[in-house]
Scaffold this motif. Sequence first.
Motif, short mmCIF file in Angstrom:
data_model
loop_
_atom_site.label_atom_id
_atom_site.label_comp_id
_atom_site.label_asym_id
_atom_site.label_seq_id
_atom_site.Cartn_x
_atom_site.Cartn_y
_atom_site.Cartn_z
N MET A 83 4.45 20.55 16.96
CA MET A 83 2.63 21.13 16.34
C MET A 83 2.72 22.05 16.21
O MET A 83 1.80 22.23 15.46
CB MET A 83 1.48 19.78 17.38
N THR A 84 3.19 22.86 17.13
CA THR A 84 2.37 24.23 16.75
C THR A 84 2.92 25.11 15.65
O THR A 84 2.57 25.08 14.67
CB THR A 84 2.92 25.63 18.38
N VAL A 85 4.76 24.59 15.95
CA VAL A 85 5.27 25.65 14.36
C VAL A 85 4.82 24.60 13.36
O VAL A 85 4.86 24.99 12.43
CB VAL A 85 6.99 24.82 14.43
N LEU A 86 4.32 22.89 12.77
CA LEU A 86 3.97 22.54 12.28
C LEU A 86 2.69 23.49 11.56
O LEU A 86 1.88 23.68 10.35
CB LEU A 86 3.84 21.16 11.91
N ILE A 87 1.59 23.45 12.19
CA ILE A 87 0.24 24.38 12.37
C ILE A 87 0.10 25.93 11.88
O ILE A 87 0.03 26.28 10.70
CB ILE A 87 -0.52 24.15 13.33
N LEU A 88 1.86 26.61 12.15
CA LEU A 88 1.81 27.93 12.08
C LEU A 88 2.60 28.29 10.44
O LEU A 88 1.83 28.47 9.85
CB LEU A 88 2.47 28.49 12.34
N THR A 97 6.76 18.42 21.44
CA THR A 97 5.12 17.33 20.64
C THR A 97 4.24 18.47 20.20
O THR A 97 4.45 19.21 19.23
CB THR A 97 4.28 16.11 21.60
N ILE A 98 4.08 19.21 21.37
CA ILE A 98 3.32 20.34 21.58
C ILE A 98 4.08 21.57 20.94
O ILE A 98 3.42 22.68 20.13
CB ILE A 98 3.04 20.83 23.03
N ILE A 99 5.28 21.39 20.99
CA ILE A 99 5.88 22.35 20.23
C ILE A 99 6.55 22.47 19.07
O ILE A 99 6.19 23.02 18.10
CB ILE A 99 7.15 22.63 20.67
N LEU A 138 14.36 26.58 28.45
CA LEU A 138 14.06 24.81 28.10
C LEU A 138 15.34 24.59 27.80
O LEU A 138 15.22 23.00 28.43
CB LEU A 138 13.13 24.93 26.79
N SER A 139 16.45 24.96 27.71
CA SER A 139 17.48 24.35 26.87
C SER A 139 18.10 23.32 27.96
O SER A 139 18.68 22.87 28.14
CB SER A 139 18.02 25.20 26.06
N THR A 140 18.76 24.57 28.72
CA THR A 140 19.01 24.32 30.13
C THR A 140 18.57 23.56 31.00
O THR A 140 19.29 22.75 31.53
CB THR A 140 19.84 25.58 31.21
N LYS A 141 17.20 23.69 30.67
CA LYS A 141 16.48 22.51 31.60
C LYS A 141 16.66 20.94 31.35
O LYS A 141 16.67 19.86 32.27
CB LYS A 141 14.59 22.69 31.83
N SER A 183 16.66 32.56 19.56
CA SER A 183 17.05 32.64 20.36
C SER A 183 15.94 31.83 21.64
O SER A 183 16.63 30.73 22.39
CB SER A 183 15.79 33.75 21.08
N ILE A 184 15.36 31.38 20.77
CA ILE A 184 14.69 30.20 21.68
C ILE A 184 15.77 28.35 22.10
O ILE A 184 15.47 27.92 22.56
CB ILE A 184 13.09 29.40 21.03
N ASP A 185 16.23 28.19 20.55
CA ASP A 185 16.74 26.86 20.67
C ASP A 185 18.90 27.34 21.19
O ASP A 185 19.31 26.01 21.24
CB ASP A 185 18.03 27.27 19.17
N ASP A 186 19.09 28.37 22.00
CA ASP A 186 20.43 28.66 22.16
C ASP A 186 20.42 27.63 23.61
O ASP A 186 19.69 27.78 24.18
CB ASP A 186 20.74 29.58 22.60
N PHE A 187 21.47 26.99 23.68
CA PHE A 187 21.88 26.65 24.80
C PHE A 187 23.33 26.49 25.37
O PHE A 187 23.36 27.82 26.78
CB PHE A 187 21.93 25.03 25.07
#
Length: 257
Positions: free
Chosen positions: A239-244, A235-237, A214-217, A196-200
Amino acid sequence: MIKTTAQKIYIVLIFIFLYAPIATLMVLSFNASKTRAKWGGFTLKWYGALFRNDDIMQALFNTLLIALIASVVSTLIGTVACIAIMNLKKRSRAVIMGITNIPMLNAEIVTGISLMLLFISMGLKFGLGTILLSHITFCIPYVILSVMPRMKQMNPYTYEAALDLGAGPVYGFFKVVFPEILPGVLSGFLMAFTMSIDDFIITHFTKGAGVDTLSTKIYTEVKKGIKPEMYALSTIIFMTVLILLLLVNRRPAEKKK
């Protein structure tokens, strides 16, 4: 010896091609200069500008809201559908699973245009609602295919034994069936959330005017030139995924010790 060295070099090259663009993006998020061709010194001003940019914050909020609702609803529907499919006969089950695979193999542009035409024929107003319906629709097959292997591995007589021992259907499901399929349910939820997050493409055809994810923006920003705030957000996204991922992989290691 030569073969082992060649394998190591090959693996290093793969990781370089995978993560060099991300590393470049992270470096640019700290570049004081707006141009990518010149290093203007270290700065955090783009991170401050990111949180002051109402358009990007609204797109981020829409993206997370749609992804969360779509993943929860599609996980519920997909899990119930998976249980129903397992109770069908073998031939009927094969037919339904074949139909389930079609949206995953189909081109996204076909799915996006089809949903757009469906919403137009139904007289729906394009906006967050149509995006949400679209995301739920294309996320359900991923949930079904994530839960199905766990359903096949489960002993079918365990649930029947629980019923014979006096457990009700609902109590027996949550005490016997659900713990067995929980890893598949969580995997399907994460898959749906990520998709869902990745879809454009589907979002592009089903969103209304003035509504952005975010994708359309980012697609809109490409025409005018991507702002450095987007580098900071990416970068924030990341790093968040990496930490999780590090936290999730650390827990099994601690349990094993």
